[in-house]
Design a protein around this motif. Structure first.
Motif, PDB file in Angstrom:
ATOM      1  N   ARG A  95       0.846  -1.199   0.000  1.00 43.23           N
ATOM      2  CA  ARG A  95       0.000   0.000   0.000  1.00 43.23           C
ATOM      3  C   ARG A  95       0.880   1.247   0.000  1.00 43.23           C
ATOM      4  O   ARG A  95       1.860   1.342   0.717  1.00 43.23           O
ATOM      5  N   VAL A  96       0.519   2.196  -0.834  1.00 38.00           N
ATOM      6  CA  VAL A  96       1.329   3.404  -0.987  1.00 38.00           C
ATOM      7  C   VAL A  96       0.998   4.395   0.123  1.00 38.00           C
ATOM      8  O   VAL A  96      -0.153   4.819   0.257  1.00 38.00           O
ATOM      9  N   PRO A  97       1.993   4.817   0.924  1.00 40.44           N
ATOM     10  CA  PRO A  97       1.719   5.805   1.976  1.00 40.44           C
ATOM     11  C   PRO A  97       1.756   7.218   1.403  1.00 40.44           C
ATOM     12  O   PRO A  97       2.285   7.457   0.312  1.00 40.44           O
ATOM     13  N   HIS A  98       1.180   8.151   2.127  1.00 40.49           N
ATOM     14  CA  HIS A  98       1.343   9.559   1.802  1.00 40.49           C
ATOM     15  C   HIS A  98       2.631  10.039   2.456  1.00 40.49           C
ATOM     16  O   HIS A  98       2.976   9.599   3.559  1.00 40.49           O
ATOM     17  N   VAL A  99       3.347  10.927   1.781  1.00 32.06           N
ATOM     18  CA  VAL A  99       4.603  11.451   2.318  1.00 32.06           C
ATOM     19  C   VAL A  99       4.437  12.928   2.651  1.00 32.06           C
ATOM     20  O   VAL A  99       4.025  13.728   1.797  1.00 32.06           O
ATOM     21  N   LEU A 100       4.725  13.258   3.893  1.00 31.38           N
ATOM     22  CA  LEU A 100       4.690  14.651   4.345  1.00 31.38           C
ATOM     23  C   LEU A 100       6.127  15.072   4.632  1.00 31.38           C
ATOM     24  O   LEU A 100       6.759  14.560   5.550  1.00 31.38           O
ATOM     25  N   VAL A 101       6.654  15.968   3.823  1.00 32.65           N
ATOM     26  CA  VAL A 101       8.020  16.444   4.009  1.00 32.65           C
ATOM     27  C   VAL A 101       8.069  17.375   5.212  1.00 32.65           C
ATOM     28  O   VAL A 101       7.228  18.273   5.357  1.00 32.65           O
ATOM     29  N   LEU A 102       9.057  17.150   6.077  1.00 36.46           N
ATOM     30  CA  LEU A 102       9.289  18.028   7.227  1.00 36.46           C
ATOM     31  C   LEU A 102      10.769  18.362   7.227  1.00 36.46           C
ATOM     32  O   LEU A 102      11.603  17.506   7.511  1.00 36.46           O
ATOM     33  N   THR A 103      11.111  19.600   6.891  1.00 31.60           N
ATOM     34  CA  THR A 103      12.502  19.945   6.641  1.00 31.60           C
ATOM     35  C   THR A 103      12.790  21.379   7.041  1.00 31.60           C
ATOM     36  O   THR A 103      11.871  22.156   7.336  1.00 31.60           O
ATOM     37  N   THR A 104      14.075  21.729   7.040  1.00 30.06           N
ATOM     38  CA  THR A 104      14.470  23.123   7.272  1.00 30.06           C
ATOM     39  C   THR A 104      14.705  23.843   5.960  1.00 30.06           C
ATOM     40  O   THR A 104      14.924  25.050   5.943  1.00 30.06           O
ATOM     41  N   TYR A 105      14.669  23.116   4.849  1.00 33.24           N
ATOM     42  CA  TYR A 105      15.012  23.682   3.540  1.00 33.24           C
ATOM     43  C   TYR A 105      13.769  24.175   2.805  1.00 33.24           C
ATOM     44  O   TYR A 105      12.817  23.420   2.638  1.00 33.24           O
TER      45      TYR A 105
END
Length: 226
Positions: A95-105
């Motif tokens: 199953r494909v997950p959703h990706v939530l980017v959490l970054t300083t950039y």
């Protein structure tokens, strides 16, 4: 970890991927207090995140962009959100997950690459905890959440699109910005000097310049460099 009340909705299952141990520990402690969120795993590399995601099938992967050695957060995102062609009894449902980017950039290049790779949302680490929690729940439902500065950049780019460079052109431009000559760039990227020259001509055309210094200046002005 958070658990649903009897008869309540199932919590959002989270996999955290960040190469900094202290940052990851802080995120885990923060998420442990969040309502309706359950951390099911943590990873310090992109490769580890891929393996854990296949086995644990999280709803959302909280993804940093810079992951040290190995594949970066963008490539990890691309592989996570690709069609689940590798599902096996040993690796889970695929199953494909959703990706939530959490970054300083928050550069245009980072934002564009992450979104093109399939990220559902893009948050900066300076966000308040409540904003992060809300973004996680939104991501689990497939809804996009962007930090304010990121949303502003996306809108600005839509009104005045930046030149579209390939990954290889970005690599060469980054090497160019360090002052390397064609021969050194070719050695660094394991390509021929003729290939470097071909890419440089295309970069000049896209940026509307005719010199190396001009290309670097425009790239910095339009935040095309990592």
């Amino acid at each position: 970890m958070t658990h649903p009340a009897d008869g309540g909705p199932a919590p959002v299952r989270i996999l955290v991927c960040d190469d900094h141990v202290v940052v990851r520990a802080g995120l885990l402690a923060l998420l442990d207090s969040a309502p309706g969120i359950e951390v099911v795993g943590e990873a310090g590399t992109g490769e580890e995140a891929l393996a854990l995601a296949a086995r644990l099938t999280p709803d959302v992967v909280l993804m940093d962009l810079q992951l040290g050695a190995g594949i970066d957060g963008v490539e990890t995102t691309r592989r996570l959100t690709a069609a689940p062609a590798t599902a096996t009894p040993q690796t889970g449902s695929g199953r494909v997950p959703h990706v939530l980017v959490l970054t300083t950039y928050d550069t245009d290049a980072d934002i564009t690459r992450a979104i093109e790779a399939g990220a559902t949302g893009y948050l900066l680490k300076a966000e308040r905890p409540e904003e992060l929690f809300a973004a996680i729940h939104a991501a689990a439902q497939g809804r996009t959440t962007l930090s304010g500065p990121v949303a502003g950049r996306v809108m600005a780019n839509m009104r005045s699109p930046r030149p579209s460079l390939t990954d290889r052109e970005r690599d060469i431009l980054a090497q160019l910005a360090t002052g390397l000559g064609n021969r050194e760039i070719a050695r660094a990227l394991f390509i021929s000097e003729a290939t470097v020259k071909t890419h440089l001509r295309r970069i000049y055309d896209k940026l509307g310049v005719d010199t190396r210094a001009g290309a670097v200046a425009v790239a910095k002005e339009q935040r095309l460099l990592p």
